[in-house]
Enzyme design. Sequence first.
Site, short mmCIF file in Angstrom:
data_model
loop_
_atom_site.label_atom_id
_atom_site.label_comp_id
_atom_site.label_asym_id
_atom_site.label_seq_id
_atom_site.Cartn_x
_atom_site.Cartn_y
_atom_site.Cartn_z
N ARG A 52 0.81 -1.23 0.00
CA ARG A 52 0.00 0.00 0.00
C ARG A 52 0.84 1.27 0.00
O ARG A 52 0.38 2.33 -0.44
CB ARG A 52 -0.94 0.01 1.20
CG ARG A 52 -2.07 -1.01 1.11
CD ARG A 52 -3.06 -0.82 2.23
NE ARG A 52 -4.16 -1.77 2.14
CZ ARG A 52 -5.19 -1.78 2.99
NH1 ARG A 52 -5.25 -0.88 3.97
NH2 ARG A 52 -6.16 -2.66 2.86
N ASP A 160 -14.61 10.39 10.26
CA ASP A 160 -13.65 9.37 9.86
C ASP A 160 -12.26 9.96 10.01
O ASP A 160 -12.10 11.19 10.01
CB ASP A 160 -13.89 8.91 8.42
CG ASP A 160 -13.30 7.54 8.14
OD1 ASP A 160 -14.05 6.55 8.22
OD2 ASP A 160 -12.09 7.44 7.88
#
Length: 289
Positions: A52, A160
Amino acid sequence: MMKENSPKDNRCASVVTTPKMTDADFRKFSTLIKGEFGIKMPLAKKTMLEARLQKRLRALGLSTHSQYCDFLFSPEGFERELTQLIDVVTTNTTDFFREPKHFELMLTTVLPDLSQQKNRPIKVWSAGCSSGEEPYTIAMVLSEFAAKNSNFNFSILATDISTEILHKAMNAVYSKDKVDVIPLALKKKYMLKSKDKAKKLVRMAPELRKKVDFRRLNFMEPFPFKDEKDIIFCRNVVIYFDRATQDKLFKKFCERLCKGGYLFIGHSESISGMDLPIRQIAPTVYQKV
Protein backbone atom coordinates in the site's frame (compact mmCIF):
# COMPACT_ATOMS: atom_id res chain seq x y z
CA MET A 1 31.37 -12.71 -29.77
CA MET A 2 28.74 -10.96 -27.62
CA LYS A 3 25.40 -12.70 -27.50
CA GLU A 4 22.42 -10.45 -28.17
CA ASN A 5 19.55 -10.38 -25.68
CA SER A 6 16.50 -12.24 -26.83
CA PRO A 7 13.07 -10.55 -26.59
CA LYS A 8 12.43 -12.67 -23.51
CA ASP A 9 15.66 -11.36 -21.91
CA ASN A 10 14.59 -7.77 -22.67
CA ARG A 11 11.22 -8.30 -21.09
CA CYS A 12 12.85 -9.66 -17.95
CA ALA A 13 15.25 -6.73 -17.81
CA SER A 14 12.36 -4.24 -17.91
CA VAL A 15 10.55 -5.67 -14.88
CA VAL A 16 10.52 -3.18 -12.00
CA THR A 17 11.39 -4.72 -8.66
CA THR A 18 9.05 -3.75 -5.84
CA PRO A 19 11.07 -2.40 -2.88
CA LYS A 20 10.93 -4.58 0.22
CA MET A 21 10.32 -3.33 3.73
CA THR A 22 12.69 -4.41 6.50
CA ASP A 23 11.31 -5.76 9.77
CA ALA A 24 12.98 -2.84 11.56
CA ASP A 25 11.17 -0.27 9.41
CA PHE A 26 7.88 -2.13 9.83
CA ARG A 27 8.27 -2.02 13.62
CA LYS A 28 8.76 1.76 13.42
CA PHE A 29 5.65 2.14 11.26
CA SER A 30 3.52 -0.16 13.43
CA THR A 31 4.59 1.56 16.66
CA LEU A 32 3.74 4.97 15.18
CA ILE A 33 0.38 3.80 13.81
CA LYS A 34 -0.57 2.21 17.14
CA GLY A 35 0.53 5.28 19.13
CA GLU A 36 -1.08 7.92 16.91
CA PHE A 37 -4.22 6.14 15.74
CA GLY A 38 -4.69 3.15 18.08
CA ILE A 39 -4.70 0.71 15.16
CA LYS A 40 -2.88 -2.56 15.77
CA MET A 41 -0.38 -3.60 13.10
CA PRO A 42 0.96 -7.12 13.77
CA LEU A 43 3.86 -8.43 11.68
CA ALA A 44 1.36 -10.40 9.58
CA LYS A 45 0.31 -7.06 8.01
CA LYS A 46 3.80 -6.16 6.81
CA THR A 47 3.21 -7.33 3.21
CA MET A 48 -0.06 -5.38 3.08
CA LEU A 49 1.57 -2.18 4.33
CA GLU A 50 4.56 -2.68 2.02
CA ALA A 51 2.25 -2.88 -1.02
CA ARG A 52 0.00 0.00 0.00
CA LEU A 53 2.93 2.37 0.55
CA GLN A 54 4.13 2.01 -3.06
CA LYS A 55 1.95 4.90 -4.18
CA ARG A 56 3.38 7.19 -1.50
CA LEU A 57 6.96 6.24 -2.41
CA ARG A 58 6.28 7.11 -6.05
CA ALA A 59 4.54 10.38 -5.14
CA LEU A 60 7.50 11.47 -3.01
CA GLY A 61 10.16 10.24 -5.44
CA LEU A 62 11.57 7.73 -2.95
CA SER A 63 12.97 4.33 -3.85
CA THR A 64 12.92 2.47 -0.51
CA HIS A 65 10.72 2.16 2.56
CA SER A 66 13.71 3.18 4.68
CA GLN A 67 13.84 6.52 2.87
CA TYR A 68 10.12 6.95 3.45
CA CYS A 69 10.59 6.06 7.12
CA ASP A 70 13.33 8.70 7.48
CA PHE A 71 11.09 11.31 5.84
CA LEU A 72 8.05 10.35 7.93
CA PHE A 73 9.97 10.73 11.19
CA SER A 74 11.48 14.08 10.22
CA PRO A 75 9.71 17.21 11.60
CA GLU A 76 8.53 18.22 8.12
CA GLY A 77 7.49 14.71 7.14
CA PHE A 78 5.62 14.06 10.38
CA GLU A 79 3.54 17.21 9.87
CA ARG A 80 2.88 16.67 6.16
CA GLU A 81 2.68 12.91 5.80
CA LEU A 82 0.77 11.62 8.84
CA THR A 83 -2.67 12.11 7.27
CA GLN A 84 -1.43 10.45 4.06
CA LEU A 85 -0.19 7.47 6.07
CA ILE A 86 -3.54 6.88 7.76
CA ASP A 87 -5.27 7.04 4.36
CA VAL A 88 -2.97 4.19 3.30
CA VAL A 89 -3.51 2.14 6.47
CA THR A 90 -7.28 2.29 6.85
CA THR A 91 -9.57 -0.14 5.06
CA ASN A 92 -12.78 1.51 3.89
CA THR A 93 -15.25 -1.26 3.19
CA THR A 94 -18.90 -0.28 3.48
CA ASP A 95 -22.26 -0.54 1.74
CA PHE A 96 -25.67 1.07 1.73
CA PHE A 97 -28.09 -0.64 4.13
CA ARG A 98 -25.30 -2.81 5.51
CA GLU A 99 -26.70 -5.09 8.25
CA PRO A 100 -30.31 -4.25 7.24
CA LYS A 101 -31.88 -5.48 10.47
CA HIS A 102 -30.35 -2.44 12.20
CA PHE A 103 -32.39 -0.14 9.99
CA GLU A 104 -35.54 -2.21 10.42
CA LEU A 105 -35.12 -1.86 14.19
CA MET A 106 -34.59 1.89 13.77
CA LEU A 107 -37.99 2.26 12.09
CA THR A 108 -39.97 -0.11 14.29
CA THR A 109 -38.46 0.59 17.74
CA VAL A 110 -35.70 3.18 18.04
CA LEU A 111 -37.21 6.18 16.25
CA PRO A 112 -40.72 5.82 17.72
CA ASP A 113 -39.16 5.61 21.18
CA LEU A 114 -36.85 8.61 20.72
CA SER A 115 -39.56 10.75 19.12
CA GLN A 116 -41.65 10.25 22.26
CA GLN A 117 -38.70 10.85 24.61
CA LYS A 118 -37.29 14.01 23.01
CA ASN A 119 -38.90 17.34 22.28
CA ARG A 120 -36.03 18.37 19.99
CA PRO A 121 -34.20 17.19 16.85
CA ILE A 122 -32.65 13.73 17.19
CA LYS A 123 -28.84 13.74 17.07
CA VAL A 124 -27.10 10.86 15.31
CA TRP A 125 -23.38 10.09 15.04
CA SER A 126 -21.92 7.81 12.37
CA ALA A 127 -18.45 7.09 13.81
CA GLY A 128 -16.13 5.68 11.16
CA CYS A 129 -18.36 6.76 8.28
CA SER A 130 -15.94 5.79 5.48
CA SER A 131 -17.15 6.93 2.03
CA GLY A 132 -20.59 7.95 3.28
CA GLU A 133 -22.82 4.95 2.61
CA GLU A 134 -23.74 4.53 6.28
CA PRO A 135 -24.67 8.16 7.13
CA TYR A 136 -26.59 8.57 3.87
CA THR A 137 -28.49 5.35 4.61
CA ILE A 138 -29.32 6.72 8.06
CA ALA A 139 -30.40 10.01 6.47
CA MET A 140 -32.78 8.20 4.11
CA VAL A 141 -34.29 6.12 6.93
CA LEU A 142 -34.77 9.14 9.18
CA SER A 143 -36.15 11.24 6.33
CA GLU A 144 -38.74 8.57 5.61
CA PHE A 145 -39.73 8.51 9.27
CA ALA A 146 -39.92 12.32 9.31
CA ALA A 147 -42.23 12.28 6.28
CA LYS A 148 -44.78 10.35 8.35
CA ASN A 149 -44.15 12.20 11.63
CA SER A 150 -44.45 15.94 11.13
CA ASN A 151 -42.74 17.02 14.37
CA PHE A 152 -39.70 14.79 13.86
CA ASN A 153 -36.36 16.32 12.85
CA PHE A 154 -32.75 15.21 13.03
CA SER A 155 -29.09 15.97 12.39
CA ILE A 156 -26.26 13.58 11.55
CA LEU A 157 -22.58 13.92 12.41
CA ALA A 158 -20.32 11.64 10.33
CA THR A 159 -16.64 11.24 11.21
CA ASP A 160 -13.65 9.37 9.86
CA ILE A 161 -9.90 9.58 10.28
CA SER A 162 -9.17 9.51 6.54
CA THR A 163 -9.31 12.90 4.81
CA GLU A 164 -9.30 11.23 1.38
CA ILE A 165 -12.34 9.09 2.15
CA LEU A 166 -14.17 12.06 3.71
CA HIS A 167 -13.80 13.98 0.44
CA LYS A 168 -15.46 11.07 -1.36
CA ALA A 169 -18.25 11.01 1.21
CA MET A 170 -18.91 14.74 0.90
CA ASN A 171 -18.92 14.49 -2.90
CA ALA A 172 -21.61 11.78 -2.53
CA VAL A 173 -21.13 10.27 -6.01
CA TYR A 174 -21.54 6.49 -6.34
CA SER A 175 -21.61 3.94 -9.14
CA LYS A 176 -25.03 2.55 -10.05
CA ASP A 177 -24.05 -0.96 -9.01
CA LYS A 178 -23.14 0.40 -5.56
CA VAL A 179 -26.70 1.64 -5.03
CA ASP A 180 -28.46 -1.47 -6.39
CA VAL A 181 -29.30 -2.58 -2.85
CA ILE A 182 -31.30 0.60 -2.17
CA PRO A 183 -35.09 0.26 -2.69
CA LEU A 184 -36.23 1.78 -5.97
CA ALA A 185 -38.58 4.27 -4.30
CA LEU A 186 -35.72 5.66 -2.22
CA LYS A 187 -33.40 5.87 -5.24
CA LYS A 188 -36.00 7.87 -7.15
CA LYS A 189 -36.54 10.17 -4.17
CA TYR A 190 -33.01 10.75 -2.93
CA MET A 191 -30.65 10.26 -5.89
CA LEU A 192 -29.77 12.19 -9.02
CA LYS A 193 -28.55 10.43 -12.18
CA SER A 194 -25.56 11.74 -14.08
CA LYS A 195 -26.46 13.85 -17.14
CA ASP A 196 -23.85 11.85 -19.01
CA LYS A 197 -25.63 8.52 -19.52
CA ALA A 198 -22.34 6.84 -20.41
CA LYS A 199 -21.24 7.43 -16.83
CA LYS A 200 -23.24 5.05 -14.69
CA LEU A 201 -23.12 7.33 -11.66
CA VAL A 202 -25.61 8.76 -9.18
CA ARG A 203 -25.33 11.50 -6.59
CA MET A 204 -27.17 11.97 -3.34
CA ALA A 205 -29.77 14.73 -3.60
CA PRO A 206 -28.78 18.06 -1.98
CA GLU A 207 -31.57 17.92 0.63
CA LEU A 208 -30.07 14.64 1.88
CA ARG A 209 -26.45 15.84 1.73
CA LYS A 210 -27.20 18.90 3.84
CA LYS A 211 -28.44 16.64 6.65
CA VAL A 212 -24.95 15.19 7.17
CA ASP A 213 -22.04 17.10 8.72
CA PHE A 214 -18.73 15.39 7.83
CA ARG A 215 -15.69 15.95 10.04
CA ARG A 216 -12.27 14.35 10.48
CA LEU A 217 -11.77 12.64 13.85
CA ASN A 218 -8.99 10.53 15.34
CA PHE A 219 -10.51 8.34 18.06
CA MET A 220 -7.26 8.56 20.03
CA GLU A 221 -7.79 12.30 20.55
CA PRO A 222 -10.45 13.87 22.81
CA PHE A 223 -13.81 14.08 21.06
CA PRO A 224 -14.15 17.73 19.98
CA PHE A 225 -17.90 17.98 20.71
CA LYS A 226 -19.62 17.95 24.09
CA ASP A 227 -23.26 17.40 23.15
CA GLU A 228 -24.77 13.98 23.76
CA LYS A 229 -26.03 11.89 20.86
CA ASP A 230 -29.30 9.95 20.74
CA ILE A 231 -27.97 7.31 18.34
CA ILE A 232 -24.37 6.25 17.73
CA PHE A 233 -23.39 3.92 14.90
CA CYS A 234 -19.88 2.53 15.37
CA ARG A 235 -19.89 -0.61 13.27
CA ASN A 236 -16.89 -2.64 12.13
CA VAL A 237 -14.50 0.06 13.34
CA VAL A 238 -13.11 -1.05 16.70
CA ILE A 239 -12.05 -4.43 15.28
CA TYR A 240 -8.82 -2.66 14.23
CA PHE A 241 -7.93 -1.89 17.87
CA ASP A 242 -6.67 -4.13 20.66
CA ARG A 243 -9.05 -5.11 23.47
CA ALA A 244 -7.84 -2.47 25.94
CA THR A 245 -8.31 0.29 23.36
CA GLN A 246 -11.74 -1.08 22.44
CA ASP A 247 -12.79 -0.88 26.09
CA LYS A 248 -11.63 2.76 26.35
CA LEU A 249 -13.40 3.67 23.12
CA PHE A 250 -16.74 2.14 24.08
CA LYS A 251 -16.57 3.99 27.41
CA LYS A 252 -15.98 7.25 25.49
CA PHE A 253 -18.92 6.50 23.19
CA CYS A 254 -21.17 5.82 26.18
CA GLU A 255 -20.13 9.16 27.70
CA ARG A 256 -21.37 10.86 24.51
CA LEU A 257 -24.63 8.87 24.44
CA CYS A 258 -27.64 10.39 26.18
CA LYS A 259 -29.65 8.36 28.67
CA GLY A 260 -32.07 6.19 26.72
CA GLY A 261 -29.94 6.58 23.59
CA TYR A 262 -28.93 3.72 21.33
CA LEU A 263 -25.54 2.28 20.33
CA PHE A 264 -25.19 0.13 17.19
CA ILE A 265 -22.03 -1.96 16.73
CA GLY A 266 -20.89 -4.46 14.08
CA HIS A 267 -21.69 -8.17 14.20
CA SER A 268 -17.96 -8.96 14.28
CA GLU A 269 -17.55 -6.88 17.46
CA SER A 270 -18.25 -7.67 21.11
CA ILE A 271 -18.57 -5.70 24.35
CA SER A 272 -18.63 -8.88 26.45
CA GLY A 273 -16.88 -8.35 29.80
CA MET A 274 -16.85 -4.56 29.52
CA ASP A 275 -18.34 -2.47 32.32
CA LEU A 276 -20.61 -0.18 30.32
CA PRO A 277 -23.89 1.59 31.28
CA ILE A 278 -25.90 -0.07 28.50
CA ARG A 279 -28.30 -2.99 28.09
CA GLN A 280 -28.75 -5.17 25.03
CA ILE A 281 -32.08 -4.81 23.22
CA ALA A 282 -31.22 -6.78 20.06
CA PRO A 283 -28.11 -8.44 18.57
CA THR A 284 -25.36 -5.75 18.47
CA VAL A 285 -27.82 -3.01 19.56
CA TYR A 286 -27.68 -1.45 23.02
CA GLN A 287 -29.52 1.22 24.99
CA LYS A 288 -27.97 3.45 27.66
CA VAL A 289 -29.56 3.00 31.09
